[in-house]
Design a protein around this motif. Structure first.
Motif, PDB file in Angstrom:
ATOM      1  N   SER A  33     -10.941  -5.556   1.508  1.00  0.00           N
ATOM      2  CA  SER A  33      -9.997  -5.221   0.441  1.00  0.00           C
ATOM      3  C   SER A  33     -10.445  -5.794  -0.892  1.00  0.00           C
ATOM      4  CB  SER A  33      -8.604  -5.760   0.777  1.00  0.00           C
ATOM      5  OG  SER A  33      -8.106  -5.149   1.954  1.00  0.00           O
ATOM      6  N   ILE A  34     -10.462  -4.939  -1.897  1.00  0.00           N
ATOM      7  CA  ILE A  34     -10.706  -5.336  -3.281  1.00  0.00           C
ATOM      8  C   ILE A  34      -9.390  -5.150  -4.017  1.00  0.00           C
ATOM      9  CG2 ILE A  34     -12.045  -4.891  -5.368  1.00  0.00           C
ATOM     10  CD1 ILE A  34     -14.221  -3.663  -3.553  1.00  0.00           C
ATOM     11  N   LEU A  35      -8.750  -6.240  -4.403  1.00  0.00           N
ATOM     12  CA  LEU A  35      -7.444  -6.193  -5.064  1.00  0.00           C
ATOM     13  C   LEU A  35      -7.636  -6.136  -6.573  1.00  0.00           C
ATOM     14  CD1 LEU A  35      -5.655  -8.944  -2.943  1.00  0.00           C
ATOM     15  CD2 LEU A  35      -5.829  -6.492  -2.475  1.00  0.00           C
ATOM     16  N   ILE A  36      -6.842  -5.306  -7.237  1.00  0.00           N
ATOM     17  CA  ILE A  36      -7.004  -5.150  -8.688  1.00  0.00           C
ATOM     18  C   ILE A  36      -5.640  -5.147  -9.380  1.00  0.00           C
ATOM     19  CG2 ILE A  36      -9.196  -3.899  -8.523  1.00  0.00           C
ATOM     20  CD1 ILE A  36      -7.634  -1.299  -8.971  1.00  0.00           C
ATOM     21  N   GLN A  37      -5.658  -5.591 -10.638  1.00  0.00           N
ATOM     22  CA  GLN A  37      -4.536  -5.435 -11.539  1.00  0.00           C
ATOM     23  C   GLN A  37      -5.089  -5.360 -12.954  1.00  0.00           C
ATOM     24  OE1 GLN A  37      -4.084  -8.375  -9.297  1.00  0.00           O
ATOM     25  NE2 GLN A  37      -5.694  -9.359 -10.493  1.00  0.00           N
ATOM     26  N   TYR A  38      -4.276  -4.858 -13.876  1.00  0.00           N
ATOM     27  CA  TYR A  38      -4.721  -4.699 -15.261  1.00  0.00           C
ATOM     28  C   TYR A  38      -4.354  -5.945 -16.055  1.00  0.00           C
ATOM     29  CZ  TYR A  38      -5.178   0.098 -13.711  1.00  0.00           C
ATOM     30  OH  TYR A  38      -5.531   1.231 -13.008  1.00  0.00           O
TER      31      TYR A  38
END
Length: 221
Positions: free
Chosen positions: A82-87
């Motif tokens: 899993s590669i978790l992202i947010q802006y």
């Protein structure tokens, strides 16, 4: 060709016969969910699936699933990293349906990075974000932007010709289009020669994805 459904389906990848259109094989991702899957890309060793559809701009669980091709090619059920992202600049997570610039439906694998092209409902531009392929939690910082004159819904990179193709639509004009990004240098992929052409695609007003067949032919869904 490998593809997937949009939101609400099981976390499943479908192998498609490009001649008949038949589904020839299905592979489930046992540790994933499909909140709003939007794009799929690959490099030599991995498949990446972007669960980052965010029409309302209020999601806090954006994720990219990374699947080893050795597992995908030999199993019917796989486990993904899993590669978790947010802006990084998003501070408002209230629901703003089709009225925010934190949606995304387009992703490519490019050299040692993943590139995301945002679907901006408000200003009809696309923002470029880059991140490593290594599973971690990333705050995405806008690298560049480009006036796409509509919303971007899919992307692909053609290493044979070193061009990036973006597809999208403009609902107010009932138009579907393609942008070719060419003659760029390094990771500045929006700063080269950008050419737009309209797509004569029947059926839905939307186009959702594009994939490379060879140097000069593509599949669009």
């Amino acid at each position: 060709m490998v593809t997937h459904n949009d939101s609400g389906d099981s976390p499943t990848l479908y192998e498609i016969d490009t001649i008949t259109g038949a589904v020839t094989r299905t592979v489930s991702i046992s540790n994933a969910t499909n909140v709003d899957w939007e794009d799929i890309t690959q490099d030599d060793d991995y498949i990446y699936v972007g669960d980052f559809g965010n029409n309302n701009g209020n999601r806090t669980n954006l994720i990219i699933y990374k699947i080893a091709k050795t597992d995908f090619n030999t199993q019917t059920s796989v486990i993904a990293d899993s590669i978790l992202i947010q802006y990084a600049d998003q501070t408002n997570f209230s629901s703003q349906p089709n009225d925010n610039d934190y949606d995304c439906e387009a992703m490519i694998a490019f050299q040692d990075s993943l590139m995301l092209f945002s679907k901006n409902w408000v200003n009809e531009r696309t923002y470029l974000y880059t991140l490593p392929k290594t599973p971690c939690n990333y705050n995405l910082v806008k690298r560049d932007s480009f006036d796409t004159q509509g919303t971007i819904t899919g992307a692909t990179y053609n290493p044979g010709t070193n061009v990036i193709l973006l597809v999208g639509y403009k609902s107010s004009a009932f138009s579907k289009y393609l942008w070719e990004l060419a003659q760029f240098t390094g990771y500045d992929v929006l700063q080269g020669n950008n050419t737009k052409c309209n797509l004569n695609v029947t059926g839905s007003i939307q186009v959702e994805a594009i994939a490379v067949k060879d140097d000069f032919n593509y599949f669009i869904s």
